[in-house]
Motif scaffolding. Sequence first.
Motif, PDB file in Angstrom:
ATOM      1  N   PHE A   1      45.058  31.678  28.569  1.00  0.00           N
ATOM      2  CA  PHE A   1      46.328  32.119  29.133  1.00  0.00           C
ATOM      3  C   PHE A   1      47.442  31.135  28.816  1.00  0.00           C
ATOM      4  O   PHE A   1      48.583  31.527  28.573  1.00  0.00           O
TER       5      PHE A   1
ATOM      6  N   ASN B   1      39.309  27.976  31.241  1.00  0.00           N
ATOM      7  CA  ASN B   1      40.603  28.197  31.871  1.00  0.00           C
ATOM      8  C   ASN B   1      41.038  26.965  32.658  1.00  0.00           C
ATOM      9  O   ASN B   1      40.207  26.227  33.191  1.00  0.00           O
TER      10      ASN B   1
ATOM     11  N   VAL C   1      48.471  36.976  35.557  1.00  0.00           N
ATOM     12  CA  VAL C   1      47.231  37.662  35.212  1.00  0.00           C
ATOM     13  C   VAL C   1      47.223  38.949  36.021  1.00  0.00           C
ATOM     14  O   VAL C   1      47.242  38.930  37.245  1.00  0.00           O
TER      15      VAL C   1
ATOM     16  N   THR D   1      40.958  42.305  29.618  1.00  0.00           N
ATOM     17  CA  THR D   1      41.002  40.853  29.699  1.00  0.00           C
ATOM     18  C   THR D   1      40.059  40.332  30.779  1.00  0.00           C
ATOM     19  O   THR D   1      39.344  39.345  30.573  1.00  0.00           O
TER      20      THR D   1
ATOM     21  N   HIS E   1      45.273  29.035  36.261  1.00  0.00           N
ATOM     22  CA  HIS E   1      44.941  30.357  35.743  1.00  0.00           C
ATOM     23  C   HIS E   1      43.582  30.834  36.254  1.00  0.00           C
ATOM     24  O   HIS E   1      43.375  32.041  36.425  1.00  0.00           O
TER      25      HIS E   1
ATOM     26  N   VAL F   1      42.965  34.345  37.982  1.00  0.00           N
ATOM     27  CA  VAL F   1      41.932  35.248  37.488  1.00  0.00           C
ATOM     28  C   VAL F   1      41.028  35.681  38.634  1.00  0.00           C
ATOM     29  O   VAL F   1      40.679  36.858  38.759  1.00  0.00           O
TER      30      VAL F   1
END
Length: 82
Positions: free
Chosen positions: A22, A56, A30, A37, A60, A64
Motif C-alpha cells: 500500500f 505491510n 484500504v 486486494t 496499513h 487491512v
Amino acid sequence: MRPKKPSTGGKRTFFQKKVCRFCADKIENVDYKDVKTLKNLLTDRGKIIPSRISGNCATHQRKVTTAIKRARNMALFPYSFV
C-alpha cells in the motif's frame, strides 16, 4: 557449565526487507469493498495474514484488519472457509 555451540563458520543469513504494497502504490485508504486486494491477505482457512509475513506496515495492517472485518460483517467474506 553449558557446552558451547559449534560455530557456523562465519556464515550470515540475510533476508530482503518486505515492502508494504500500500505504501509502494501510495494507497491511502484500504476499501472493504475491494475484494480482490483483501483476498490476497487471507489464508485459505480465512485467517488474516500477519504483517511480518505480508510485509505491510503497521498503519496499513490496522486498516487491512478493519477492512476485512467490515467485509465479513457485510457478508463479502465468510468468517471461516472450513
